[in-house]
Design a protein around this motif. Structure first.
Motif, PDB file in Angstrom:
ATOM      1  N   VAL A 259      62.894  59.439  51.162  1.00 27.61           N
ATOM      2  CA  VAL A 259      61.947  60.261  52.050  1.00 27.61           C
ATOM      3  C   VAL A 259      62.455  60.174  53.476  1.00 27.61           C
ATOM      4  N   PHE A 260      62.610  58.884  53.899  1.00 23.99           N
ATOM      5  CA  PHE A 260      63.170  58.711  55.487  1.00 23.99           C
ATOM      6  C   PHE A 260      64.593  58.797  55.696  1.00 23.99           C
ATOM      7  N   ALA A 261      65.519  58.398  54.843  1.00 26.09           N
ATOM      8  CA  ALA A 261      66.740  58.625  55.193  1.00 26.09           C
ATOM      9  C   ALA A 261      67.422  60.111  55.480  1.00 26.09           C
ATOM     10  N   GLY A 262      68.165  60.356  56.458  1.00 27.02           N
ATOM     11  CA  GLY A 262      68.468  61.645  56.733  1.00 27.02           C
ATOM     12  C   GLY A 262      67.693  62.453  57.439  1.00 27.02           C
ATOM     13  N   LEU A 263      66.550  62.057  57.842  1.00 32.87           N
ATOM     14  CA  LEU A 263      65.721  62.753  58.716  1.00 32.87           C
ATOM     15  C   LEU A 263      66.122  62.771  60.262  1.00 32.87           C
ATOM     16  N   PRO A 264      66.302  63.655  60.720  1.00 33.14           N
ATOM     17  CA  PRO A 264      66.960  63.749  62.200  1.00 33.14           C
ATOM     18  C   PRO A 264      65.906  63.083  63.079  1.00 33.14           C
ATOM     19  N   GLY A 265      66.541  62.363  63.829  1.00 35.62           N
ATOM     20  CA  GLY A 265      65.919  61.149  64.719  1.00 35.62           C
ATOM     21  C   GLY A 265      65.319  59.929  64.016  1.00 35.62           C
ATOM     22  N   VAL A 266      65.527  59.835  62.806  1.00 38.26           N
ATOM     23  CA  VAL A 266      64.978  58.616  62.066  1.00 38.26           C
ATOM     24  C   VAL A 266      66.174  57.666  62.039  1.00 38.26           C
ATOM     25  N   GLU A 267      66.375  56.311  62.533  1.00 38.93           N
ATOM     26  CA  GLU A 267      67.458  55.664  62.658  1.00 38.93           C
ATOM     27  C   GLU A 267      67.410  54.621  61.531  1.00 38.93           C
ATOM     28  N   GLY A 268      66.255  54.536  60.969  1.00 41.02           N
ATOM     29  CA  GLY A 268      66.039  53.357  60.130  1.00 41.02           C
ATOM     30  C   GLY A 268      64.625  53.043  59.698  1.00 41.02           C
ATOM     31  N   TRP A 269      64.417  52.343  58.698  1.00 43.95           N
ATOM     32  CA  TRP A 269      62.946  51.819  58.494  1.00 43.95           C
ATOM     33  C   TRP A 269      62.907  50.539  57.667  1.00 43.95           C
ATOM     34  N   HIS A 270      61.501  50.189  57.662  1.00 41.92           N
ATOM     35  CA  HIS A 270      61.590  48.817  56.993  1.00 41.92           C
ATOM     36  C   HIS A 270      60.085  48.695  56.628  1.00 41.92           C
ATOM     37  N   PRO A 271      59.291  47.993  55.691  1.00 41.09           N
ATOM     38  CA  PRO A 271      57.987  47.950  55.392  1.00 41.09           C
ATOM     39  C   PRO A 271      57.317  47.386  56.507  1.00 41.09           C
ATOM     40  N   GLY A 272      56.219  48.082  56.830  1.00 43.24           N
ATOM     41  CA  GLY A 272      55.380  47.601  57.856  1.00 43.24           C
ATOM     42  C   GLY A 272      54.064  47.060  57.398  1.00 43.24           C
ATOM     43  N   THR A 273      53.337  46.601  58.423  1.00 44.97           N
ATOM     44  CA  THR A 273      51.809  46.153  58.309  1.00 44.97           C
ATOM     45  C   THR A 273      50.785  47.397  57.905  1.00 44.97           C
ATOM     46  N   HIS A 274      49.777  47.059  57.232  1.00 39.42           N
ATOM     47  CA  HIS A 274      48.654  48.008  57.185  1.00 39.42           C
ATOM     48  C   HIS A 274      47.605  47.349  56.655  1.00 39.42           C
ATOM     49  N   ASP A 275      46.393  48.080  56.815  1.00 40.00           N
ATOM     50  CA  ASP A 275      45.036  47.234  56.569  1.00 40.00           C
ATOM     51  C   ASP A 275      44.303  47.742  55.273  1.00 40.00           C
ATOM     52  N   GLY A 276      44.020  47.018  54.476  1.00 34.78           N
ATOM     53  CA  GLY A 276      43.505  47.388  53.068  1.00 34.78           C
ATOM     54  C   GLY A 276      44.522  48.076  52.086  1.00 34.78           C
ATOM     55  N   ASP A 277      44.004  48.768  51.334  1.00 36.46           N
ATOM     56  CA  ASP A 277      44.867  49.526  50.470  1.00 36.46           C
ATOM     57  C   ASP A 277      45.799  50.384  50.996  1.00 36.46           C
ATOM     58  N   GLY A 278      47.080  50.628  50.405  1.00 33.93           N
ATOM     59  CA  GLY A 278      48.067  51.496  50.780  1.00 33.93           C
ATOM     60  C   GLY A 278      49.393  51.022  51.037  1.00 33.93           C
ATOM     61  N   ALA A 279      50.267  51.396  51.847  1.00 38.93           N
ATOM     62  CA  ALA A 279      51.512  51.087  51.979  1.00 38.93           C
ATOM     63  C   ALA A 279      51.969  51.489  53.501  1.00 38.93           C
ATOM     64  N   GLY A 280      52.632  50.513  54.108  1.00 35.44           N
ATOM     65  CA  GLY A 280      52.824  50.754  55.411  1.00 35.44           C
ATOM     66  C   GLY A 280      54.270  50.763  55.595  1.00 35.44           C
ATOM     67  N   TYR A 281      54.848  51.701  56.704  1.00 35.04           N
ATOM     68  CA  TYR A 281      56.234  51.775  56.684  1.00 35.04           C
ATOM     69  C   TYR A 281      56.390  51.835  58.404  1.00 35.04           C
ATOM     70  N   LEU A 282      57.553  51.143  58.834  1.00 39.34           N
ATOM     71  CA  LEU A 282      57.786  51.156  60.218  1.00 39.34           C
ATOM     72  C   LEU A 282      59.338  51.827  60.440  1.00 39.34           C
ATOM     73  N   LEU A 283      59.224  52.841  61.136  1.00 38.75           N
ATOM     74  CA  LEU A 283      60.413  53.721  61.352  1.00 38.75           C
ATOM     75  C   LEU A 283      60.963  53.405  62.768  1.00 38.75           C
ATOM     76  N   ALA A 284      62.207  53.324  62.956  1.00 36.71           N
ATOM     77  CA  ALA A 284      62.816  53.169  64.149  1.00 36.71           C
ATOM     78  C   ALA A 284      63.416  54.545  64.441  1.00 36.71           C
ATOM     79  N   VAL A 285      62.808  55.212  65.634  1.00 40.77           N
ATOM     80  CA  VAL A 285      63.121  56.697  65.749  1.00 40.77           C
ATOM     81  C   VAL A 285      63.494  56.899  67.464  1.00 40.77           C
TER      82      VAL A 285
END
Length: 332
Positions: A259-285
């Motif tokens: 999903v994130f690789a190859g998007l213009p302006g996105v230099e990398g990503w790693h799992p991020g924090t989030h509250d409650g259910d769901g999933a978080g991602y932190l993107l270097a842009v």
């Protein structure tokens, strides 16, 4: 020698051109101990400039030096348009005021009596008018006859600020003005500082409260016996931290790298924090304008997008990135 002002109705001396304060390679040593070394910066007229740093970093010593109370060991400075030297000490003190962390009031005297005493030390004329204006500025006119020992610490800080305003200073040095105050009293002092800013007074503020500095200061310098960095809080965040986007989805993405690789302006990503259910991602842009493309990619992947926002670093993050030692306990 005492400093005298000729007219209470006259505002602080007009700026003589150039910055309000210029410091070039300033150093102060006490024997073998170095309070601060090779400090260089400038403060513009009408600016609220904050100095941050741990105990023992040299903040108060710089205030005392620029306020003509201490002579520097090396380097030079210009304060209110005048070179910082013994010959200009009296004239500099006519144009500035220093409010220490403890205002040093006489507890048995009333508020007005304290102010009258200090106005007399500087041979200010129209003392009654000056005192009334100073008390009105700090909203203490109705407490003028109260003995200082009956006041809370927050009110005593206001009296100290009124004392500093008696001479209509062009530059006001505030050393930890909210130290030990409760949040309500600190908020009152913040309001007074903001009011002085709008009157065009240059304010040099030292503080341990990072949120206070971020709310009040146009620029900040971070000290640890040397000047580690200087700039606007947002500039310091951008300088020290990569720009990031926080992405939160209702359920984890099956293939986040796709999903994130190859998007213009996105230099990398790693799992991020989030509250409650769901999933978080932190993107270097590369910048916030990348957000629409990230949102489209997440939705195209079939995910429910809950949050997409810049991950904002605080001034505390900047401070902790730069200050990593206990200066006060360190042997010098």
């Amino acid at each position: 020698m005492k400093a005298r002002r000729d007219s209470a109705a006259t505002p602080a001396p007009a700026p003589l051109g150039g910055p309000a304060v210029v410091v070039d390679g300033l150093t102060k040593r006490f024997g073998e101990r170095t309070a601060f070394t090779d400090v260089t910066f400038g403060v513009d007229h009408g600016e609220v400039f904050g100095f941050l740093g741990p105990n023992g970093a040299g903040k108060t010593t710089i205030v005392r030096t620029l306020g003509t109370l201490l002579a520097p060991t090396a380097g030079s400075a210009t304060v209110a348009g005048l070179p910082l030297n013994a010959a200009n000490g009296v004239e500099i003190r006519r144009r500035i005021a220093v409010m220490p962390e403890s205002p040093g009031l006489y507890q048995r005297l009333s508020v007005a009596e304290n102010l009258s005493f200090f106005a007399g030390l500087y041979e200010l004329d129209d003392r009654r008018g000056r005192i009334e204006r100073a008390l009105r500025a700090v909203n203490l006119l109705d407490r003028a006859d109260d003995p200082c020992r009956s006041l809370s610490k927050g009110l005593r800080q206001r009296v100290g600020l009124a004392r500093a305003l008696l001479s209509d200073p062009q530059i006001l040095f505030l050393d930890e003005p909210t130290s030990g105050l409760d949040p309500l009293a600190a908020r009152d002092v913040h309001g007074l500082i903001d009011g002085l800013r709008h009157r065009g007074v240059t304010i040099f503020l030292t503080t341990h409260r990072l949120a206070e500095a971020e709310a009040l200061c146009d620029r900040v310098g971070i000290m640890n016996t040397t000047l580690r960095t200087i700039g606007r809080p947002d500039e310091l965040r951008e300088r020290l931290f990569a720009q990031t986007l926080q992405v939160t989805t209702r359920a984890p993405l099956a293939e986040p790298d796709r999903v994130f690789a190859g998007l213009p302006g996105v230099e990398g990503w790693h799992p991020g924090t989030h509250d409650g259910d769901g999933a978080g991602y932190l993107l270097a842009v590369t910048g916030p304008d990348v957000a629409p493309a990230v949102a489209r990619a997440v939705v195209t992947a079939g995910a429910d997008l809950l949050v997409l926002s810049p991950s904002r670093h605080s001034l505390e993050d900047v401070y902790l990135q730069l200050i990593d030692e206990d200066v006060e306990a360190r042997t010098r």
